[in-house]
Design a protein around this motif. Structure first.
Motif, PDB file in Angstrom:
ATOM      1  N   HIS A   1       0.848  -1.198   0.000  1.00 26.53           N
ATOM      2  CA  HIS A   1       0.000   0.000   0.000  1.00 26.53           C
ATOM      3  C   HIS A   1       0.875   1.237   0.000  1.00 26.53           C
ATOM      4  O   HIS A   1       1.875   1.305   0.723  1.00 26.53           O
ATOM      5  CB  HIS A   1      -0.913   0.021   1.228  1.00 26.53           C
ATOM      6  CG  HIS A   1      -1.854   1.186   1.248  1.00 26.53           C
ATOM      7  ND1 HIS A   1      -2.984   1.251   0.455  1.00 26.53           N
ATOM      8  CD2 HIS A   1      -1.826   2.352   1.946  1.00 26.53           C
ATOM      9  CE1 HIS A   1      -3.620   2.395   0.686  1.00 26.53           C
ATOM     10  NE2 HIS A   1      -2.935   3.081   1.574  1.00 26.53           N
ATOM     11  N   LEU A   2       0.511   2.194  -0.829  1.00 30.20           N
ATOM     12  CA  LEU A   2       1.228   3.462  -0.917  1.00 30.20           C
ATOM     13  C   LEU A   2       0.273   4.602  -0.661  1.00 30.20           C
ATOM     14  O   LEU A   2      -0.843   4.611  -1.181  1.00 30.20           O
ATOM     15  CB  LEU A   2       1.860   3.619  -2.299  1.00 30.20           C
ATOM     16  CG  LEU A   2       2.936   2.603  -2.661  1.00 30.20           C
ATOM     17  CD1 LEU A   2       3.257   2.687  -4.149  1.00 30.20           C
ATOM     18  CD2 LEU A   2       4.194   2.803  -1.820  1.00 30.20           C
ATOM     19  N   GLN A   3       0.711   5.555   0.124  1.00 28.93           N
ATOM     20  CA  GLN A   3      -0.096   6.749   0.385  1.00 28.93           C
ATOM     21  C   GLN A   3       0.572   7.958  -0.243  1.00 28.93           C
ATOM     22  O   GLN A   3       1.731   8.257   0.042  1.00 28.93           O
ATOM     23  CB  GLN A   3      -0.274   6.988   1.881  1.00 28.93           C
ATOM     24  CG  GLN A   3      -1.198   8.164   2.185  1.00 28.93           C
ATOM     25  CD  GLN A   3      -1.282   8.482   3.667  1.00 28.93           C
ATOM     26  OE1 GLN A   3      -0.349   9.042   4.236  1.00 28.93           O
ATOM     27  NE2 GLN A   3      -2.396   8.109   4.282  1.00 28.93           N
ATOM     28  N   ILE A   4      -0.154   8.636  -1.110  1.00 30.52           N
ATOM     29  CA  ILE A   4       0.342   9.867  -1.720  1.00 30.52           C
ATOM     30  C   ILE A   4      -0.036  11.044  -0.839  1.00 30.52           C
ATOM     31  O   ILE A   4      -1.204  11.201  -0.461  1.00 30.52           O
ATOM     32  CB  ILE A   4      -0.258  10.080  -3.122  1.00 30.52           C
ATOM     33  CG1 ILE A   4       0.030   8.880  -4.033  1.00 30.52           C
ATOM     34  CG2 ILE A   4       0.294  11.355  -3.753  1.00 30.52           C
ATOM     35  CD1 ILE A   4      -0.673   8.967  -5.382  1.00 30.52           C
ATOM     36  N   LEU A   5       0.946  11.873  -0.491  1.00 28.37           N
ATOM     37  CA  LEU A   5       0.672  13.149   0.162  1.00 28.37           C
ATOM     38  C   LEU A   5       0.554  14.192  -0.943  1.00 28.37           C
ATOM     39  O   LEU A   5       1.558  14.623  -1.512  1.00 28.37           O
ATOM     40  CB  LEU A   5       1.793  13.527   1.130  1.00 28.37           C
ATOM     41  CG  LEU A   5       1.644  13.029   2.570  1.00 28.37           C
ATOM     42  CD1 LEU A   5       1.739  11.515   2.622  1.00 28.37           C
ATOM     43  CD2 LEU A   5       2.693  13.656   3.469  1.00 28.37           C
ATOM     44  N   PRO A   6      -0.660  14.597  -1.288  1.00 32.85           N
ATOM     45  CA  PRO A   6      -0.817  15.460  -2.466  1.00 32.85           C
ATOM     46  C   PRO A   6      -0.501  16.923  -2.185  1.00 32.85           C
ATOM     47  O   PRO A   6      -0.791  17.447  -1.110  1.00 32.85           O
ATOM     48  CB  PRO A   6      -2.300  15.296  -2.816  1.00 32.85           C
ATOM     49  CG  PRO A   6      -2.962  15.015  -1.504  1.00 32.85           C
ATOM     50  CD  PRO A   6      -1.960  14.214  -0.712  1.00 32.85           C
ATOM     51  N   VAL A   7       0.097  17.566  -3.183  1.00 28.32           N
ATOM     52  CA  VAL A   7       0.212  19.024  -3.187  1.00 28.32           C
ATOM     53  C   VAL A   7      -0.708  19.616  -4.245  1.00 28.32           C
ATOM     54  O   VAL A   7      -1.026  20.802  -4.207  1.00 28.32           O
ATOM     55  CB  VAL A   7       1.652  19.487  -3.424  1.00 28.32           C
ATOM     56  CG1 VAL A   7       2.562  18.992  -2.313  1.00 28.32           C
ATOM     57  CG2 VAL A   7       2.179  19.027  -4.781  1.00 28.32           C
ATOM     58  N   ARG A   8      -1.136  18.778  -5.210  1.00 27.38           N
ATOM     59  CA  ARG A   8      -2.067  19.196  -6.250  1.00 27.38           C
ATOM     60  C   ARG A   8      -3.060  18.065  -6.513  1.00 27.38           C
ATOM     61  O   ARG A   8      -2.665  16.900  -6.610  1.00 27.38           O
ATOM     62  CB  ARG A   8      -1.325  19.514  -7.561  1.00 27.38           C
ATOM     63  CG  ARG A   8      -0.347  20.664  -7.467  1.00 27.38           C
ATOM     64  CD  ARG A   8      -1.063  22.010  -7.461  1.00 27.38           C
ATOM     65  NE  ARG A   8      -0.128  23.110  -7.494  1.00 27.38           N
ATOM     66  CZ  ARG A   8       0.342  23.724  -6.407  1.00 27.38           C
ATOM     67  NH1 ARG A   8      -0.028  23.317  -5.210  1.00 27.38           N
ATOM     68  NH2 ARG A   8       1.188  24.731  -6.518  1.00 27.38           N
ATOM     69  N   ILE A   9      -4.323  18.407  -6.614  1.00 28.29           N
ATOM     70  CA  ILE A   9      -5.366  17.476  -7.009  1.00 28.29           C
ATOM     71  C   ILE A   9      -6.231  18.170  -8.069  1.00 28.29           C
ATOM     72  O   ILE A   9      -6.803  19.223  -7.794  1.00 28.29           O
ATOM     73  CB  ILE A   9      -6.263  17.046  -5.831  1.00 28.29           C
ATOM     74  CG1 ILE A   9      -5.424  16.369  -4.739  1.00 28.29           C
ATOM     75  CG2 ILE A   9      -7.366  16.088  -6.301  1.00 28.29           C
ATOM     76  CD1 ILE A   9      -6.228  16.021  -3.492  1.00 28.29           C
ATOM     77  N   GLU A  10      -6.273  17.596  -9.256  1.00 24.12           N
ATOM     78  CA  GLU A  10      -7.055  18.203 -10.345  1.00 24.12           C
ATOM     79  C   GLU A  10      -8.083  17.201 -10.855  1.00 24.12           C
ATOM     80  O   GLU A  10      -7.739  16.068 -11.197  1.00 24.12           O
ATOM     81  CB  GLU A  10      -6.134  18.622 -11.492  1.00 24.12           C
ATOM     82  CG  GLU A  10      -5.147  19.713 -11.116  1.00 24.12           C
ATOM     83  CD  GLU A  10      -4.281  20.131 -12.301  1.00 24.12           C
ATOM     84  OE1 GLU A  10      -4.483  19.563 -13.402  1.00 24.12           O
ATOM     85  OE2 GLU A  10      -3.424  21.010 -12.128  1.00 24.12           O
ATOM     86  N   GLU A  11      -9.331  17.655 -10.915  1.00 28.24           N
ATOM     87  CA  GLU A  11     -10.380  16.801 -11.482  1.00 28.24           C
ATOM     88  C   GLU A  11     -10.208  16.720 -12.996  1.00 28.24           C
ATOM     89  O   GLU A  11      -9.836  17.683 -13.653  1.00 28.24           O
ATOM     90  CB  GLU A  11     -11.764  17.367 -11.152  1.00 28.24           C
ATOM     91  CG  GLU A  11     -12.124  17.279  -9.678  1.00 28.24           C
ATOM     92  CD  GLU A  11     -13.548  17.720  -9.425  1.00 28.24           C
ATOM     93  OE1 GLU A  11     -14.404  17.527 -10.328  1.00 28.24           O
ATOM     94  OE2 GLU A  11     -13.825  18.264  -8.343  1.00 28.24           O
ATOM     95  N   GLN A  12     -10.504  15.542 -13.528  1.00 25.31           N
ATOM     96  CA  GLN A  12     -10.407  15.315 -14.966  1.00 25.31           C
ATOM     97  C   GLN A  12     -11.811  15.236 -15.580  1.00 25.31           C
ATOM     98  O   GLN A  12     -12.737  14.726 -14.963  1.00 25.31           O
ATOM     99  CB  GLN A  12      -9.659  14.017 -15.259  1.00 25.31           C
ATOM    100  CG  GLN A  12      -8.266  13.977 -14.665  1.00 25.31           C
ATOM    101  CD  GLN A  12      -7.377  15.065 -15.230  1.00 25.31           C
ATOM    102  OE1 GLN A  12      -7.251  15.229 -16.445  1.00 25.31           O
ATOM    103  NE2 GLN A  12      -6.745  15.829 -14.354  1.00 25.31           N
ATOM    104  N   GLY A  13     -11.940  15.749 -16.787  1.00 26.10           N
ATOM    105  CA  GLY A  13     -13.220  15.663 -17.485  1.00 26.10           C
ATOM    106  C   GLY A  13     -14.217  16.711 -17.056  1.00 26.10           C
ATOM    107  O   GLY A  13     -13.980  17.547 -16.226  1.00 26.10           O
TER     108      GLY A  13
END
Length: 225
Positions: A213-225
Protein backbone atom coordinates in the motif's frame (compact mmCIF):
# COMPACT_ATOMS: atom_id res chain seq x y z
CA UNK A 1 -1.73 28.84 -6.07
CA UNK A 2 -2.47 32.32 -4.76
CA UNK A 3 -3.09 32.66 -1.06
CA UNK A 4 -6.03 34.82 -0.06
CA UNK A 5 -7.20 35.49 3.51
CA UNK A 6 -9.54 32.76 4.69
CA UNK A 7 -10.52 30.89 7.79
CA UNK A 8 -7.73 28.79 9.24
CA UNK A 9 -8.38 25.08 8.56
CA UNK A 10 -9.12 23.14 11.75
CA UNK A 11 -5.94 21.07 11.48
CA UNK A 12 -3.75 24.21 11.48
CA UNK A 13 -5.22 25.76 14.63
CA UNK A 14 -2.82 25.79 17.61
CA UNK A 15 -5.29 23.93 19.80
CA UNK A 16 -5.03 21.04 17.32
CA UNK A 17 -1.40 21.28 16.20
CA UNK A 18 0.22 21.31 19.63
CA UNK A 19 -1.45 18.21 21.11
CA UNK A 20 -1.11 16.25 17.87
CA UNK A 21 2.58 17.06 17.55
CA UNK A 22 3.16 16.03 21.17
CA UNK A 23 1.37 12.72 20.65
CA UNK A 24 3.24 11.98 17.42
CA UNK A 25 6.63 12.72 18.94
CA UNK A 26 6.23 11.56 22.55
CA UNK A 27 9.27 9.67 23.71
CA UNK A 28 11.69 11.04 21.11
CA UNK A 29 15.33 11.11 22.25
CA UNK A 30 17.02 14.48 22.51
CA UNK A 31 20.25 15.00 20.56
CA UNK A 32 22.09 18.31 20.96
CA UNK A 33 23.53 19.34 17.60
CA UNK A 34 24.20 22.43 15.54
CA UNK A 35 21.80 23.15 12.70
CA UNK A 36 23.20 22.90 9.18
CA UNK A 37 20.67 24.35 6.74
CA UNK A 38 19.74 22.78 3.40
CA UNK A 39 20.88 24.31 0.15
CA UNK A 40 19.27 27.74 -0.21
CA UNK A 41 18.95 28.32 3.55
CA UNK A 42 21.44 29.75 6.00
CA UNK A 43 21.73 28.96 9.69
CA UNK A 44 20.44 32.46 10.40
CA UNK A 45 17.22 31.67 8.52
CA UNK A 46 16.67 28.30 10.10
CA UNK A 47 17.48 26.72 13.43
CA UNK A 48 17.20 23.69 15.61
CA UNK A 49 14.29 24.53 17.89
CA UNK A 50 10.73 23.51 17.05
CA UNK A 51 9.71 27.09 16.25
CA UNK A 52 12.69 27.55 13.96
CA UNK A 53 12.01 24.19 12.30
CA UNK A 54 8.45 25.28 11.55
CA UNK A 55 9.79 28.54 10.12
CA UNK A 56 12.17 26.55 7.92
CA UNK A 57 9.24 24.56 6.56
CA UNK A 58 7.20 27.68 5.86
CA UNK A 59 10.10 29.45 4.19
CA UNK A 60 10.97 26.45 2.06
CA UNK A 61 7.53 25.17 1.09
CA UNK A 62 6.82 27.30 -1.99
CA UNK A 63 10.43 28.03 -2.96
CA UNK A 64 11.90 24.55 -2.60
CA UNK A 65 9.42 21.80 -1.76
CA UNK A 66 6.72 22.56 -4.33
CA UNK A 67 9.17 22.74 -7.26
CA UNK A 68 10.84 19.51 -6.12
CA UNK A 69 7.48 17.73 -6.15
CA UNK A 70 5.70 19.32 -9.10
CA UNK A 71 8.33 20.10 -11.74
CA UNK A 72 9.17 16.53 -12.76
CA UNK A 73 7.06 13.95 -10.90
CA UNK A 74 7.43 10.33 -11.96
CA UNK A 75 4.32 8.35 -12.94
CA UNK A 76 3.39 6.21 -9.97
CA UNK A 77 3.13 3.07 -12.08
CA UNK A 78 6.75 3.53 -13.18
CA UNK A 79 7.96 3.96 -9.60
CA UNK A 80 6.13 0.83 -8.49
CA UNK A 81 7.48 -1.25 -11.37
CA UNK A 82 11.05 -0.10 -10.76
CA UNK A 83 10.89 -0.46 -6.98
CA UNK A 84 9.44 -3.95 -7.14
CA UNK A 85 12.24 -5.03 -9.47
CA UNK A 86 15.09 -3.40 -7.51
CA UNK A 87 14.21 -1.01 -4.66
CA UNK A 88 17.75 0.30 -4.25
CA UNK A 89 18.32 0.96 -7.95
CA UNK A 90 14.90 2.58 -8.26
CA UNK A 91 15.61 4.84 -5.33
CA UNK A 92 19.00 5.87 -6.63
CA UNK A 93 17.55 6.75 -10.04
CA UNK A 94 14.14 8.17 -9.21
CA UNK A 95 13.95 8.95 -5.51
CA UNK A 96 15.74 10.43 -2.53
CA UNK A 97 16.34 9.45 1.06
CA UNK A 98 17.81 10.92 4.20
CA UNK A 99 20.73 8.53 4.65
CA UNK A 100 21.73 5.02 3.62
CA UNK A 101 19.40 2.44 5.08
CA UNK A 102 16.39 4.74 5.15
CA UNK A 103 13.50 4.16 2.71
CA UNK A 104 13.35 6.19 -0.49
CA UNK A 105 10.70 8.82 -1.14
CA UNK A 106 9.51 9.91 -4.56
CA UNK A 107 7.72 12.79 -6.27
CA UNK A 108 4.92 11.09 -8.19
CA UNK A 109 1.86 11.71 -10.29
CA UNK A 110 -1.12 9.39 -10.71
CA UNK A 111 -4.52 9.55 -12.36
CA UNK A 112 -7.39 7.43 -11.16
CA UNK A 113 -10.86 7.23 -9.66
CA UNK A 114 -11.41 8.22 -6.05
CA UNK A 115 -13.22 5.71 -3.83
CA UNK A 116 -13.69 5.10 -0.12
CA UNK A 117 -10.38 4.52 1.59
CA UNK A 118 -8.74 3.66 4.87
CA UNK A 119 -8.55 5.96 7.88
CA UNK A 120 -6.90 9.26 6.97
CA UNK A 121 -7.17 8.84 3.21
CA UNK A 122 -9.34 8.17 0.19
CA UNK A 123 -8.50 5.33 -2.16
CA UNK A 124 -7.32 5.93 -5.72
CA UNK A 125 -7.95 3.26 -8.33
CA UNK A 126 -5.05 3.59 -10.78
CA UNK A 127 -4.85 1.58 -13.99
CA UNK A 128 -1.58 -0.20 -14.68
CA UNK A 129 -0.59 -1.02 -11.12
CA UNK A 130 0.40 -4.63 -10.42
CA UNK A 131 -1.92 -6.85 -8.44
CA UNK A 132 -1.44 -6.51 -4.72
CA UNK A 133 -0.62 -2.79 -4.71
CA UNK A 134 -3.25 -0.34 -3.48
CA UNK A 135 -3.03 3.46 -3.39
CA UNK A 136 -4.46 6.02 -1.01
CA UNK A 137 -4.48 9.80 -1.12
CA UNK A 138 -3.95 11.44 2.25
CA UNK A 139 -6.66 13.79 3.48
CA UNK A 140 -6.09 16.65 5.93
CA UNK A 141 -4.20 16.89 8.16
CA UNK A 142 -1.89 14.25 6.55
CA UNK A 143 -0.49 12.94 9.84
CA UNK A 144 3.20 12.34 10.41
CA UNK A 145 4.46 11.10 7.03
CA UNK A 146 7.84 12.54 6.11
CA UNK A 147 7.58 12.03 2.32
CA UNK A 148 7.29 15.73 1.46
CA UNK A 149 10.16 16.69 3.73
CA UNK A 150 12.37 13.94 2.36
CA UNK A 151 11.62 14.80 -1.28
CA UNK A 152 11.75 18.56 -0.94
CA UNK A 153 14.37 19.53 1.65
CA UNK A 154 17.95 18.37 2.05
CA UNK A 155 17.88 18.01 5.82
CA UNK A 156 18.79 15.22 8.22
CA UNK A 157 18.02 14.37 11.81
CA UNK A 158 21.47 15.52 12.91
CA UNK A 159 20.69 19.02 11.62
CA UNK A 160 18.26 19.57 14.47
CA UNK A 161 18.31 19.83 18.23
CA UNK A 162 16.08 16.79 18.65
CA UNK A 163 13.58 14.50 16.96
CA UNK A 164 10.67 16.77 17.85
CA UNK A 165 12.14 19.67 15.88
CA UNK A 166 13.04 17.40 12.97
CA UNK A 167 9.52 15.98 12.80
CA UNK A 168 8.02 19.48 13.13
CA UNK A 169 9.40 20.26 9.67
CA UNK A 170 7.46 17.35 8.14
CA UNK A 171 4.32 18.16 10.14
CA UNK A 172 4.29 21.78 8.97
CA UNK A 173 4.99 20.89 5.34
CA UNK A 174 2.12 18.41 5.46
CA UNK A 175 -0.22 21.07 6.82
CA UNK A 176 0.76 23.54 4.09
CA UNK A 177 0.34 20.91 1.38
CA UNK A 178 -3.08 19.90 2.71
CA UNK A 179 -4.16 23.53 2.60
CA UNK A 180 -2.97 23.81 -1.01
CA UNK A 181 -4.31 20.52 -2.32
CA UNK A 182 -7.77 20.66 -0.76
CA UNK A 183 -8.20 24.45 -0.42
CA UNK A 184 -11.08 24.02 2.00
CA UNK A 185 -12.83 21.29 -0.01
CA UNK A 186 -14.04 18.09 1.61
CA UNK A 187 -12.41 14.83 0.57
CA UNK A 188 -15.84 13.20 0.26
CA UNK A 189 -16.62 15.59 -2.59
CA UNK A 190 -14.04 13.73 -4.71
CA UNK A 191 -15.63 10.30 -4.35
CA UNK A 192 -16.43 8.76 -7.73
CA UNK A 193 -14.46 11.39 -9.65
CA UNK A 194 -11.39 10.91 -11.79
CA UNK A 195 -8.50 13.04 -10.60
CA UNK A 196 -4.83 13.58 -11.25
CA UNK A 197 -2.76 13.77 -8.09
CA UNK A 198 0.75 15.15 -7.74
CA UNK A 199 2.52 14.52 -4.47
CA UNK A 200 5.06 12.45 -2.59
CA UNK A 201 5.24 8.85 -1.42
CA UNK A 202 7.63 6.76 0.62
CA UNK A 203 8.39 3.22 -0.53
CA UNK A 204 8.03 1.42 2.79
CA UNK A 205 5.79 -1.12 4.45
CA UNK A 206 3.97 -0.28 7.66
CA UNK A 207 4.23 -3.95 8.68
CA UNK A 208 7.85 -4.55 7.74
CA UNK A 209 7.02 -6.96 4.93
CA UNK A 210 6.48 -6.38 1.24
CA UNK A 211 5.11 -3.02 0.17
CA UNK A 212 1.42 -3.48 -0.63
CA UNK A 213 0.00 0.00 0.00
CA UNK A 214 1.23 3.46 -0.92
CA UNK A 215 -0.10 6.75 0.38
CA UNK A 216 0.34 9.87 -1.72
CA UNK A 217 0.67 13.15 0.16
CA UNK A 218 -0.82 15.46 -2.47
CA UNK A 219 0.21 19.02 -3.19
CA UNK A 220 -2.07 19.20 -6.25
CA UNK A 221 -5.37 17.48 -7.01
CA UNK A 222 -7.06 18.20 -10.34
CA UNK A 223 -10.38 16.80 -11.48
CA UNK A 224 -10.41 15.31 -14.97
CA UNK A 225 -13.22 15.66 -17.48
Amino acid sequence: MSRTPKATPWWRRPVVITPVLIVLLCGAMVQQTTFVGPEGFSSEQAGSSTDEAVALARDGYESTVLPAVTEDPVPLVDVVAAAQEDPEAAGEELGTHEVDGKPYSYAVTATGTVTEGEFGEVALEVDGLPEGITVGVAVPPYGSSTALRDVGLEVQYGDFENQIAYQAVAFELNSLAAEDAFDGAEADDLLGKQVTVVGAITWASSTGGDVTHLQILPVRIEEQG
